[in-house]
Design a protein around this motif. Structure first.
Motif, PDB file in Angstrom:
ATOM      1  N   LEU A 112       0.816  -1.215   0.000  1.00  0.00           N
ATOM      2  CA  LEU A 112       0.000   0.000   0.000  1.00  0.00           C
ATOM      3  C   LEU A 112       0.849   1.265   0.000  1.00  0.00           C
ATOM      4  N   ILE A 141       0.146   5.123   0.759  1.00  0.00           N
ATOM      5  CA  ILE A 141      -0.876   6.013   1.308  1.00  0.00           C
ATOM      6  C   ILE A 141      -0.346   7.428   1.390  1.00  0.00           C
ATOM      7  N   GLN A 156       3.925  10.309  -0.434  1.00  0.00           N
ATOM      8  CA  GLN A 156       3.209   9.064  -0.134  1.00  0.00           C
ATOM      9  C   GLN A 156       4.069   8.178   0.743  1.00  0.00           C
ATOM     10  N   THR A 212       2.603  -4.633   3.387  1.00  0.00           N
ATOM     11  CA  THR A 212       1.531  -4.161   4.271  1.00  0.00           C
ATOM     12  C   THR A 212       0.811  -5.335   4.939  1.00  0.00           C
ATOM     13  N   PHE A 247      -4.203  -4.308   8.282  1.00  0.00           N
ATOM     14  CA  PHE A 247      -4.153  -2.869   7.980  1.00  0.00           C
ATOM     15  C   PHE A 247      -4.790  -2.589   6.613  1.00  0.00           C
ATOM     16  N   SER A 248      -4.478  -3.451   5.658  1.00  0.00           N
ATOM     17  CA  SER A 248      -5.038  -3.286   4.302  1.00  0.00           C
ATOM     18  C   SER A 248      -6.553  -3.332   4.340  1.00  0.00           C
ATOM     19  N   VAL A 261      -7.895   0.045   5.536  1.00  0.00           N
ATOM     20  CA  VAL A 261      -7.701   1.093   4.518  1.00  0.00           C
ATOM     21  C   VAL A 261      -8.666   0.897   3.350  1.00  0.00           C
ATOM     22  N   ILE A 283     -12.203   2.007   4.120  1.00  0.00           N
ATOM     23  CA  ILE A 283     -12.338   3.477   4.040  1.00  0.00           C
ATOM     24  C   ILE A 283     -12.361   3.907   2.578  1.00  0.00           C
ATOM     25  N   LEU A 284     -11.470   3.310   1.792  1.00  0.00           N
ATOM     26  CA  LEU A 284     -11.383   3.644   0.369  1.00  0.00           C
ATOM     27  C   LEU A 284     -12.693   3.342  -0.353  1.00  0.00           C
ATOM     28  N   THR A 294     -12.288  12.278   5.421  1.00  0.00           N
ATOM     29  CA  THR A 294     -10.864  12.507   5.152  1.00  0.00           C
ATOM     30  C   THR A 294     -10.174  13.060   6.395  1.00  0.00           C
ATOM     31  N   TYR A 320      -9.938  10.362   9.070  1.00  0.00           N
ATOM     32  CA  TYR A 320      -8.970   9.364   8.610  1.00  0.00           C
ATOM     33  C   TYR A 320      -7.538   9.891   8.776  1.00  0.00           C
ATOM     34  N   PHE A 357      -4.965   8.338  11.347  1.00  0.00           N
ATOM     35  CA  PHE A 357      -3.784   7.754  10.702  1.00  0.00           C
ATOM     36  C   PHE A 357      -2.499   8.400  11.243  1.00  0.00           C
TER      37      PHE A 357
END
Lengths: 207, 68
Positions: free
Chosen positions: A47, A49, A80, A86, A90-91, A94, A97-98, A147, A150, A154
């Motif tokens: 990933l 991010i 990034q 990853t 965790f993926s 994410v 959320i994506l 956002t 997050y 994060f």
């Protein structure tokens, strides 16, 4: 009926294309999420991010400005974060959320498509346009909030503790408040349309 | 509504149908229906003039104010 201006027709065609591309992306994202959440795939994620903070770098260079050579220096940058190998857990977070973000963007695009279709068809001061504009404004606000949360989460749970050798991460999460301004503008536009609908109704009932 | 439209009364006394009035005045049936059913928000002077001319009456014969 009078044909809509070329600009409106171009925007309409573009909005239809973008909408269908987003439908495909959302569907793919949904399937991908289901496969990931059920552990049908996973294990080799890389990933990347967006960093929620800027970072300080000391990089100097030369730049030509008109006919002189100037020294330039990068002082602050965004970038990034590549989380090498990853962890699947965790993926999963994410990608959830994506998926939410993609779904909200699809919803807004759908509403925009409806709005621009109405404009193209001559239904400018129509009650449905008020709702379309309000829904897009809500979508933008939700997106901004999502956002913001997050980025804060994060940063405070992960990025804050990351250590690098040559760069220093800033302490404050980047504020992207442009979206609020756009949402407020759309809200104002919805109210203008509301007034327009009232006036049109009065006009229609004038004999 | 405080303004009452007496168009149906005037049409009855003149023994005229709404369709005939529509044709003679040059206003669509839909618009005359809006006026007759008291759904109208406003009436143009030109419309009022045309109706008065055809029905040979005064604006006050068509429109009436009643305190609610």
């Amino acid at each position: 009926m009078k044909k809509a201006p070329i600009s409106v027709r171009i925007i309409h065609v573009l909005s239809v294309i973008v909408f269908w591309i987003l439908v495909v992306i959302t569907a793919a994202s949904f399937v991908f999420n289901i496969l990931l959440q059920t552990n049908a795939i996973g294990g080799d994620f890389q990933l990347r991010i967006a960093l929620p903070v800027t970072f300080e770098v000391e990089e100097v260079g030369k730049a030509q400005l008109f006919d002189t050579i100037n020294d330039v220096r990068i002082e602050e940058a965004t970038g990034q974060l590549h989380i090498v190998n990853t962890p699947v857990r965790f993926s999963k977070i994410v990608l959830r959320i994506l998926f939410a973000v993609v779904a909200i963007v699809l919803f807004m695009t759908w509403k925009f498509k409806m709005f621009i279709t109405n404009i193209k068809d001559g239904l400018i001061f129509d009650a449905s346009n008020i709702n379309n504009l309000k829904h897009i404004a809500y979508g933008i606000l939700i997106l901004w909030l999502l956002t913001k949360v997050y980025m804060e989460v994060f940063y405070h749970t992960f990025v804050k503790f990351v250590e690098f050798h040559s760069v220093t991460l800033a302490n404050d999460v980047t504020n992207e408040n442009n979206m609020i301004v756009i949402a407020l503008l759309l809200w104002v536009l919805a109210h203008i349309f509301m007034k327009g609908v009232e006036m049109k109704k009065e006009q229609d009932l004038t004999v | 509504m405080a303004i009452i439209v007496n168009l149906d009364v005037m049409l009855a006394t003149r023994k005229m149908s709404l369709t005939e009035l529509s044709e003679r005045v040059g206003i669509t049936m839909a618009n005359l229906s809006i006026l007759k059913k008291e759904k109208a928000k406003a009436i143009r002077f030109s419309t009022l003039e045309a109706i008065c001319q055809v029905l040979e009456c005064q604006p006050g014969d068509i429109l009436e104010y009643r305190d609610e």
